[in-house]
Structures are given as C-alpha cells and as structure tokens.
Write a protein that holds these residues in place. Structure first.
Motif, short mmCIF file in Angstrom:
data_model
loop_
_atom_site.label_atom_id
_atom_site.label_comp_id
_atom_site.label_asym_id
_atom_site.label_seq_id
_atom_site.Cartn_x
_atom_site.Cartn_y
_atom_site.Cartn_z
N GLN A 42 41.73 7.34 52.40
CA GLN A 42 40.55 7.99 52.96
C GLN A 42 39.26 7.22 52.68
N TRP A 43 39.17 6.69 51.47
CA TRP A 43 37.97 5.94 51.08
C TRP A 43 37.72 4.81 52.09
N PHE A 44 38.81 4.18 52.50
CA PHE A 44 38.68 3.11 53.48
C PHE A 44 38.38 3.67 54.86
N GLU A 45 39.03 4.79 55.20
CA GLU A 45 38.82 5.37 56.52
C GLU A 45 37.39 5.86 56.70
N LEU A 46 36.77 6.19 55.58
CA LEU A 46 35.37 6.61 55.64
C LEU A 46 34.42 5.42 55.66
N GLY A 47 34.98 4.24 55.82
CA GLY A 47 34.14 3.06 55.99
C GLY A 47 34.04 2.18 54.76
N GLY A 48 34.75 2.54 53.69
CA GLY A 48 34.72 1.71 52.49
C GLY A 48 35.36 0.35 52.72
N GLU A 49 34.80 -0.64 52.09
CA GLU A 49 35.34 -2.00 52.20
C GLU A 49 35.24 -2.68 50.85
N ILE A 50 36.22 -3.51 50.53
CA ILE A 50 36.11 -4.30 49.30
C ILE A 50 36.77 -5.66 49.50
N GLN A 51 36.05 -6.68 49.07
CA GLN A 51 36.63 -8.01 49.14
C GLN A 51 37.15 -8.38 47.74
N ILE A 52 38.42 -8.74 47.67
CA ILE A 52 38.95 -9.26 46.40
C ILE A 52 39.50 -10.66 46.69
N ALA A 53 38.60 -11.63 46.67
CA ALA A 53 39.02 -13.01 46.89
C ALA A 53 39.89 -13.44 45.72
N ASP A 54 40.83 -14.37 45.96
CA ASP A 54 41.72 -14.74 44.86
C ASP A 54 40.96 -15.46 43.76
N GLY A 55 39.74 -15.96 44.08
CA GLY A 55 38.95 -16.63 43.05
C GLY A 55 37.92 -15.73 42.40
N ALA A 56 37.88 -14.45 42.80
CA ALA A 56 36.83 -13.56 42.30
C ALA A 56 37.07 -13.18 40.84
N ALA A 57 35.98 -13.18 40.05
CA ALA A 57 36.08 -12.79 38.65
C ALA A 57 36.42 -11.31 38.55
N ALA A 58 37.26 -10.98 37.58
CA ALA A 58 37.68 -9.59 37.41
C ALA A 58 36.46 -8.69 37.18
N SER A 59 35.51 -9.18 36.37
CA SER A 59 34.35 -8.35 36.03
C SER A 59 33.48 -8.07 37.26
N ASP A 60 33.55 -8.93 38.27
CA ASP A 60 32.74 -8.71 39.49
C ASP A 60 33.34 -7.64 40.39
N VAL A 61 34.66 -7.56 40.46
CA VAL A 61 35.26 -6.61 41.41
C VAL A 61 35.62 -5.26 40.79
N LEU A 62 35.73 -5.26 39.47
CA LEU A 62 36.16 -4.01 38.82
C LEU A 62 35.26 -2.81 39.13
N PRO A 63 33.90 -2.96 39.06
CA PRO A 63 33.05 -1.79 39.35
C PRO A 63 33.31 -1.18 40.72
#
Ligand code: ZN
Length: 497
Positions: free
Chosen positions: A397-418
C-alpha cells in the motif's frame, strides 16, 4: 626423519623387499582404504567431498576394494576431478624408488633397462629416493589432438644415436605421461575425447604391458591405477569408446549435483573465496539461498542445455562476486561490516552468464535476460521460504499511495535506512530473517531490500533499472479501466429477434 639412502639400507628397513616387492599400486590403495575404513568411525572417508556420502563415496570405496580401474560419469562441476585427486590420500606417505628413474622404478623389481643395469653395477649401494602422494598423481585432460607420444612416449633417435642403442630399446624412449605415472594414479578427464587409436594404445598398456611407438614394439609393464571421468552422454554414445577399453573399466560411477539447497550451500561455502583481509563479512542466509537456487533453477530451465549441465562453479563464482560487490560498497562508505544484498546478486551477473550453455530459445533471449530471470525465480522461492503467509498489504500500500525508494547497489546503508523505516509494516517483518532494530544498519538494509525484491519478484511492487521501487503494474491497469467502460456503449448489441 631420515630414510634409507641405499638399496642395502632399504632392504633392512621397514621398506623391506618382502613388503614392497609384490605391492602393486592397487594393493596399496586398497590396504590404506581398509585401514581407513577400520578407524574412521563417523569421519568421512574423503574429507571435503560434500553431498556424496551415501551415493558416490560408497561406490568409489567398492571400486577401490575391488582393485578396479574406474570412471566417474557426470556433468560438469560435479567435483569429479576433486574426487579423483582425493585418491592420493590413500597412497603411502613415502614411496621409495630407484633415484633418478624417470618412471620411478621399484628398487626390488625395476622394469627399465637403465635401472636394471644400474643395480647390476652398484648393487646394494644403489641410491634410493622417495615420492610423496601428490607426486604420484598425474592428470590429463583428453583432447582429440593428444598423441601416443604425449601419452606413452616417443622414440628419441638422438638418445639412440648417442648411446649406440637399438631404436626399439627401452633406453631410447622419451617417456610420456602414462609411464611417468608408473606406481601412481593416472587420471584422464573427458575420456571420450581421446582418439580411437590412442584408446587402443591405452588398452594395450593396461592389458599386455606393451605398446607400439612409431612402429617399434616397446615393452612397458607399468603399474598404474587408471581413473577416468566423462560426460555420461558422450561416454554412452556409440563408437566413442572402444569396446575393449570400456570392458577393462571395472566400475562406472555416476556423480550428481547437490540434492538439496543446503548441500549446495555447504559446497559453495567450502569452495568460495570469502576470507579477505581486513574485512568483516556477514553473508545473510537468504543471500546464500538465493545464490544456490540460481543454480537449481538453471538446472530445471529448458532454455539451458541439459546435456552440459550447470556447474557448481556457478554459485561459487557468483558468491565471490556478490561478496566483492558488497565489499566495494563497504569500502566506499567506510562501513565496518560487509553485508551482501540481493542487488549484489544482480551485480554478479558476469559470474553467472558465462556458465550457462543456452538452448536456442535462451540464445534468442540473450544470456543476460536468462540470468536475470533465474535470479528473480531464485528470489521468489527464497522469499516464500521466509515470508509465505506474512501480510505485506501495508508495505504494498505504501507504494500504491505513491511511495518510492531507490536502493542503488552502491548506496550506503545509513543513507537508505531512514526511508525504509518510513515504510509502514516493513521493518517489523524482518524478524522472520532474524534481523531486528538492534542489528547493524547494513544488516537491516539488506534484509529490508530482500523483502522488497521478493515482492518485486512476485510482481506485487515495481522496480526499474535505476533500482527505484515503486507501485506495481496494477496502477496503470486501473487507470485504463475508465477507458474500457467508455468502450461499452459502442459494443454492438445483440439483435433482438
Ligand atoms: Zn628405472
């Protein structure tokens, strides 16, 4: 430890004539195996051979006890060479031979002229040398261009001229691989690729101890344990192996791929290079399972050639690449622990595609496409293992309501966790893969990404090439619906009677 240096000393040592004169290589293998069977208890007979304890190993034991030459029939990457090499563990730790002899003659029964002459001359002071097991194993990959000269030997006319010998004398032979394996193990991989007349030469040596080299009959009563490997289809194909040779191979033993994912993981864990300097590595179990299931999926896929098989080297190389990709990310962001993610598996595609022999349909689609499909299948199956029955509606649902998240394979864990924490209903599900809020950011991100990749593999949410997770394909279809409804009135009505 000092060993007897001369024939006289040897005679008076534990390497006595009584003990060694009649001890042929196959007796030696048998004796040492018998000793191991008596003492090994629950220990494996061949350490490091995983998944064959109840299938292949007992058959090999029987073949060795029977003093057979034997062949392993199996697809590539089924540890055939490894098993053959493991036979060296059944050899004596040291084997005395006449020092300087190219074919490692038994000091009590030399077969070459040089050694017979030498012992006649020097008697009890003839020098003795020793071989360790690894030096008594000779391996050859059969190819159509292997010659009698490679395998058995060649008449060396220069040797003949210098020594004033007859051409057919053993003193003029430049020995090939087989004589050099005398009193040892000679392994020929892919036996059917050996030309017919070379097979005849091999058979003659096995049977009669003599062979023709360039038309000269040469007598070489060798003592060799011959072991072979082959692809089963090649081996059974008519005319590939000359019948008398096939007849002399005492046991045919079939190898196989790991029967379960866990067995596959055990092999991959043993073989993949994972202990790297200065890196603290934590490979999640689900990543191991995904990697292993790629091979399982590939072995079932009709786009991939069944006859050549899918080697266990696929998950092994894949694992190494997955770790490297995670290592690269950790180094860039100075992360303290390397935790591979599912995106690292996609980055390991170069370690996968080269190991797939594609059928026509696969070739049309391309190795890259086939590889990605296999990864996706492996993710879906692994996801089901952990999350079947879990209610993921909130996350979807979170995505269906327009949520988006990029998790690039090079992304730091601390950047995407929040951002991942903002997705309601996601993080608390991670207990199913034993990850909680107290675990490292790297572990939490990897686990959360696994869930999203699982939902994507099941087509419940979408993901693009830039690794942006979005709502699934349902969205555009819903937008189309009003259009379909508008179509209604134009539908031709059924004429009334
Ligand atoms: Zn010799």
């Amino acid at each position: 430890m000092s060993f007897p240096a001369t024939l006289g000393e040897l005679r008076r040592s534990s390497f006595s004539e009584e003990k060694l004169l009649a001890r042929r290589i196959k007796d030696e293998l048998r004796d040492n195996l018998v000793a191991r069977l008596r003492t090994s208890g629950e220990q494996p007979i061949f350490p490091g051979i995983v998944g064959y304890e109840d299938t292949v190993v007992p058959q090999i034991v029987n073949a060795v006890l029977s003093r057979h030459h034997f062949i392993l029939l199996g697809l590539r990457g089924q540890a055939k060479s490894r098993i053959l090499r493991a036979l060296t563990t059944l050899l004596d730790p040291y084997m005395p031979y006449v020092a300087g002899c190219e074919i490692h003659d038994n000091p009590y029964a030399p077969i070459c002229r040089r050694c017979r002459d030498l012992i006649r001359q020097c008697g009890e002071s003839t020098a003795i040398a020793y071989l360790i097991p690894e030096e008594r194993y000779v391996e050859k990959l059969a190819t159509p261009d292997v010659t009698i000269a490679d395998l058995i030997g060649d008449i060396d006319p220069i040797k003949a001229a210098r020594g004033g010998h007859e051409l057919a004398s053993e003193l003029t032979v430049h020995y090939g691989l087989l004589p050099r394996a005398n009193r040892g193990i000679f392994a020929i991989n892919e036996l059917p690729d050996l030309a017919g007349k070379i097979q005849v030469g091999l058979f003659n040596i096995m049977q009669e101890g003599d062979v023709q080299i360039k038309g000269y009959p040469v007598r070489l009563p060798l003592d060799v344990a011959l072991v072979f490997s082959a692809n089963p289809e090649d081996y059974t194909a008519r005319g590939k192996i000359i019948t008398p040779l096939k007849d002399r191979i005492g046991s045919e033993i079939r190898t196989h791929y790991p029967a379960t994912v866990d067995e596959g993981i055990a092999i991959t864990t043993q073989e993949a290079w994972a202990t790297r300097d200065g890196v603290k590595l934590a490979v999640p179990k689900y990543v191991r399972e995904v990697i292993e299931r790629i091979a399982f999926a590939a072995r079932e896929d009709k786009k991939i050639d069944k006859r050549s098989g899918v080697s266990q080297r696929l998950p092994i190389s894949c694992m190494e690449n997955v770790i490297s990709n995670a290592e690269r990310r950790a180094l860039r962001h100075e992360e303290t622990v390397v935790v591979p993610r599912i995106s690292d598996v996609y980055s390991a595609l170069p370690a996968i595609t080269g190991k797939l022999e594609l059928e026509y349909e696969g070739e049309v689609k391309g190795a890259d496409h086939v590889g990605r499909e296999l990864i996706r299948t492996a993710i879906a199956k692994t996801y089901d293992q952990y999350f079947s029955g879990a209610n993921m509606q909130q996350v979807v649902q979170w995505f269906e309501l327009g949520g988006e998240i990029q998790i690039a394979d090079g992304a730091a864990a601390s950047d995407v966790l929040p951002t991942l924490r903002n997705i309601q209903g996601l993080m608390e599900k991670l207990t199913r893969v034993s990850v909680g809020p107290k675990d490292t950011a790297e572990a939490q991100v990897s686990a959360a990404e696994f869930v999203l990749e699982g939902l994507h593999a099941h087509k419940r949410i979408g993901r693009n090439e830039e690794r942006v997770f979005t709502a699934g394909e349902k969205q555009p279809r819903m937008a189309e619906k009003p259009f379909e409804r508008e179509e209604g009135p134009y539908r031709p009505r059924r004429p009334l009677n």
